[in-house]
Design an enzyme around this catalytic site. Structure first.
Site, PDB file in Angstrom:
ATOM      1  N   ASP A   1       0.836  -1.196   0.000  1.00  0.00           N
ATOM      2  CA  ASP A   1       0.000   0.000   0.000  1.00  0.00           C
ATOM      3  C   ASP A   1       0.871   1.244   0.000  1.00  0.00           C
ATOM      4  O   ASP A   1       1.946   1.275   0.625  1.00  0.00           O
ATOM      5  CB  ASP A   1      -0.917   0.010   1.221  1.00  0.00           C
ATOM      6  CG  ASP A   1      -2.127  -0.903   1.050  1.00  0.00           C
ATOM      7  OD1 ASP A   1      -2.238  -1.552  -0.014  1.00  0.00           O
ATOM      8  OD2 ASP A   1      -2.955  -0.964   1.982  1.00  0.00           O
TER       9      ASP A   1
ATOM     10  N   ASP B   1       0.546   4.084   1.427  1.00  0.00           N
ATOM     11  CA  ASP B   1       0.581   4.925   2.623  1.00  0.00           C
ATOM     12  C   ASP B   1       1.210   4.244   3.830  1.00  0.00           C
ATOM     13  O   ASP B   1       1.060   4.700   4.951  1.00  0.00           O
ATOM     14  CB  ASP B   1      -0.838   5.382   2.986  1.00  0.00           C
ATOM     15  CG  ASP B   1      -1.833   4.232   3.032  1.00  0.00           C
ATOM     16  OD1 ASP B   1      -1.388   3.057   3.074  1.00  0.00           O
ATOM     17  OD2 ASP B   1      -3.045   4.482   3.005  1.00  0.00           O
TER      18      ASP B   1
ATOM     19  N   TRP C   1     -14.448  -0.318  -2.325  1.00  0.00           N
ATOM     20  CA  TRP C   1     -13.758  -0.632  -1.075  1.00  0.00           C
ATOM     21  C   TRP C   1     -14.377  -1.858  -0.408  1.00  0.00           C
ATOM     22  O   TRP C   1     -15.588  -1.996  -0.325  1.00  0.00           O
ATOM     23  CB  TRP C   1     -13.853   0.570  -0.132  1.00  0.00           C
ATOM     24  CG  TRP C   1     -13.180   0.350   1.184  1.00  0.00           C
ATOM     25  CD1 TRP C   1     -11.882   0.592   1.492  1.00  0.00           C
ATOM     26  CD2 TRP C   1     -13.779  -0.183   2.367  1.00  0.00           C
ATOM     27  NE1 TRP C   1     -11.628   0.248   2.800  1.00  0.00           N
ATOM     28  CE2 TRP C   1     -12.785  -0.226   3.364  1.00  0.00           C
ATOM     29  CE3 TRP C   1     -15.072  -0.622   2.677  1.00  0.00           C
ATOM     30  CZ2 TRP C   1     -13.035  -0.690   4.650  1.00  0.00           C
ATOM     31  CZ3 TRP C   1     -15.317  -1.096   3.958  1.00  0.00           C
ATOM     32  CH2 TRP C   1     -14.301  -1.118   4.931  1.00  0.00           C
TER      33      TRP C   1
ATOM     34  N   GLU D   1     -11.776  -7.531  -0.625  1.00  0.00           N
ATOM     35  CA  GLU D   1     -10.928  -8.273  -1.559  1.00  0.00           C
ATOM     36  C   GLU D   1      -9.725  -8.883  -0.856  1.00  0.00           C
ATOM     37  O   GLU D   1      -9.244  -9.963  -1.229  1.00  0.00           O
ATOM     38  CB  GLU D   1     -10.470  -7.385  -2.727  1.00  0.00           C
ATOM     39  CG  GLU D   1      -9.472  -6.305  -2.384  1.00  0.00           C
ATOM     40  CD  GLU D   1     -10.136  -5.036  -1.878  1.00  0.00           C
ATOM     41  OE1 GLU D   1      -9.415  -4.093  -1.529  1.00  0.00           O
ATOM     42  OE2 GLU D   1     -11.381  -4.987  -1.850  1.00  0.00           O
ATOM     43  N   ASP D   2      -9.215  -8.226   0.205  1.00  0.00           N
ATOM     44  CA  ASP D   2      -8.098  -8.793   0.961  1.00  0.00           C
ATOM     45  C   ASP D   2      -8.534 -10.019   1.758  1.00  0.00           C
ATOM     46  O   ASP D   2      -7.763 -10.976   1.906  1.00  0.00           O
ATOM     47  CB  ASP D   2      -7.510  -7.735   1.898  1.00  0.00           C
ATOM     48  CG  ASP D   2      -6.810  -6.614   1.143  1.00  0.00           C
ATOM     49  OD1 ASP D   2      -6.224  -6.890   0.091  1.00  0.00           O
ATOM     50  OD2 ASP D   2      -6.863  -5.468   1.601  1.00  0.00           O
TER      51      ASP D   2
ATOM     52  N   MET E   1       1.502   4.909   9.208  1.00  0.00           N
ATOM     53  CA  MET E   1       0.505   5.191   8.190  1.00  0.00           C
ATOM     54  C   MET E   1       0.512   6.685   7.865  1.00  0.00           C
ATOM     55  O   MET E   1       0.484   7.523   8.773  1.00  0.00           O
ATOM     56  CB  MET E   1      -0.882   4.772   8.675  1.00  0.00           C
ATOM     57  CG  MET E   1      -2.028   5.142   7.749  1.00  0.00           C
ATOM     58  SD  MET E   1      -2.121   4.117   6.268  1.00  0.00           S
ATOM     59  CE  MET E   1      -2.782   2.591   6.959  1.00  0.00           C
TER      60      MET E   1
ATOM     61  N   HIS F   1      -4.627  10.177   5.471  1.00  0.00           N
ATOM     62  CA  HIS F   1      -5.272  10.519   4.204  1.00  0.00           C
ATOM     63  C   HIS F   1      -6.775  10.424   4.361  1.00  0.00           C
ATOM     64  O   HIS F   1      -7.290   9.793   5.281  1.00  0.00           O
ATOM     65  CB  HIS F   1      -4.804   9.593   3.084  1.00  0.00           C
ATOM     66  CG  HIS F   1      -5.140   8.152   3.334  1.00  0.00           C
ATOM     67  ND1 HIS F   1      -4.371   7.343   4.136  1.00  0.00           N
ATOM     68  CD2 HIS F   1      -6.174   7.379   2.906  1.00  0.00           C
ATOM     69  CE1 HIS F   1      -4.901   6.133   4.186  1.00  0.00           C
ATOM     70  NE2 HIS F   1      -6.004   6.123   3.466  1.00  0.00           N
TER      71      HIS F   1
ATOM     72  N   ARG G   1     -10.513   9.301   2.739  1.00  0.00           N
ATOM     73  CA  ARG G   1     -11.063   8.235   1.895  1.00  0.00           C
ATOM     74  C   ARG G   1     -11.332   8.760   0.489  1.00  0.00           C
ATOM     75  O   ARG G   1     -11.844   9.859   0.299  1.00  0.00           O
ATOM     76  CB  ARG G   1     -12.346   7.694   2.514  1.00  0.00           C
ATOM     77  CG  ARG G   1     -13.116   6.682   1.688  1.00  0.00           C
ATOM     78  CD  ARG G   1     -12.431   5.333   1.657  1.00  0.00           C
ATOM     79  NE  ARG G   1     -12.320   4.756   2.973  1.00  0.00           N
ATOM     80  CZ  ARG G   1     -13.315   4.085   3.566  1.00  0.00           C
ATOM     81  NH1 ARG G   1     -14.486   3.948   2.976  1.00  0.00           N
ATOM     82  NH2 ARG G   1     -13.128   3.558   4.752  1.00  0.00           N
TER      83      ARG G   1
END
Length: 365
Positions: free
Chosen positions: A178, A180, A243, A246-247, A273, A276, A278
């Site tokens: 990822d 971030d 969102w 999927e993980d 992290m 940020h 969404r």
């Protein structure tokens, strides 16, 4: 006699509805657990119920950098400034130690999905290149971006980047990363594991030394997996848009193919992290629970072998190789891929059967 008959009917009616309610609640609870993001806090083999205890223990483990700890520098440099600072890279964000064949520990493709996060990407790259080089890795960084402003299809992007990387280099493994998440310890090895490995065990979201730990089976964030294993499990699912989940689906693919999702020690697997907001375009996937319910049925039909994307652009941007990908939305987002695995759940069939029997008993008696 009529009273006894009515009593039997009423008793049967109540029993049927009771069973139906139990089945319904059980199915609901199971679905809720599938997408639950409530963490089970743990440090190594020890588990804790209170996040404040975890925060205290982690703070005690930080020893002013003497244990490989890295300070997260969130200074934002321009792309040109980064190129002047990191001068030893090969084409497309590649690097290999001197006498590469003899000294490279592992050959790794780093894949970073990204959209509208250029500033976060530059902060990550400022840390990631020196971090990987200190580990003496032969690596290349791919940044994959989805063409057109629409809901995100993370699985299709990661599958496309994987196939591109494999076609361009003899990599031992791939690390999906990822944009971030900044690693905070040099002992967090980005090498090729024997089993798929989640790289993180604690995330500091605010820069205050307070870490949140993952729930069991979480396969997102940063994950290392060998090329052979990724091919064996048919990659990521393509069917998810937006969102969510999927993980979790990917985690089930790992365990469903006889592999283990391993982790590292929490004292080294810590990340910062980058804060940020969404992505408003990447709304929650309304089909995520239904897709997760049918994950097992789609293992062999939804993934690398059904991918139909197009790499519109590949650019050498000095710090990384940039891929712009057109995903296949129309076919997957609607009925086709969902139907391929969307066999009705057992609880749905059971409830409808009981309701039909109840209707017949009431109407025809």
């Amino acid at each position: 006699m009529e009273q006894i008959r009515a009593l039997y009917i009423l008793t049967g009616f109540l029993m049927i509805w009771g069973v139906a309610i139990v089945v319904l609640l059980t199915g609901w609870q199971k679905s809720t657990q599938m997408v639950s993001t409530v963490p089970k806090f743990r440090i190594g083999s020890k588990r804790y119920k209170d996040i404040r205890i975890v925060q205290h223990v982690l703070q005690e483990q930080i020893n002013n950098g003497t244990d490989g700890t890295i300070k997260a520098d969130l200074e934002l440099l321009t792309h040109s400034e980064l190129l002047r600072k990191i001068t030893n890279l090969g084409p497309g964000g590649t690097w290999c130690p001197p006498n590469c064949t003899a000294h490279a520990q592992h050959r790794v493709a780093i894949v970073i999905p990204c959209r509208g996060r250029e500033e976060h990407l530059r902060i990550l790259l400022q840390h990631l290149h020196p971090f990987l080089q200190r580990q003496q890795l032969d690596y290349r960084i791919y940044v994959v971006e989805q063409a057109y402003k629409d809901v995100f299809s993370k699985g299709q992007l990661l599958n496309t980047a994987f196939l591109t990387a494999v076609s361009q280099g003899n990599y031992s493994c791939v690390i999906f990363h990822d944009v971030d998440m900044i690693p905070l310890n040099d002992n967090n090895r980005y090498d090729c594991p024997e089993q798929p490995r989640r790289q993180w065990e604690g995330i500091d979201y605010k820069g205050n030394g307070k870490y949140r730990t993952p729930y069991d089976g979480h396969a997102g964030g940063v994950l290392a997996i060998s090329i052979d294993h990724f091919n064996r499990i048919n990659g990521y699912p393509n069917a998810y848009f937006g969102w969510g989940s999927e993980d979790n689906d990917f985690s089930r693919r790992i365990t469903g193919h006889g592999l283990n999702l391993t982790t590292q020690s929490l004292d080294v697997a810590k990340y910062r992290m980058i804060e940020h907001k969404r992505d408003k375009l990447n709304r929650k996937n309304p089909r995520r629970v239904r897709l997760l319910d049918t994950a097992k049925q789609r293992f062999e039909t939804d993934g690398l072998n059904s991918l139909n994307t197009k790499v519109l652009t590949q650019e050498d941007r000095g710090l990384y190789t940039w891929l712009l990908v057109e995903v296949e939305k129309e076919k997957i987002e609607e009925k086709k891929m969902i139907r391929s695995g969307a066999k009705r759940t057992r609880s749905q069939n059971t409830i409808e059967l009981f309701l039909f029997i109840t209707y017949c008993v009431v109407v025809f008696q």
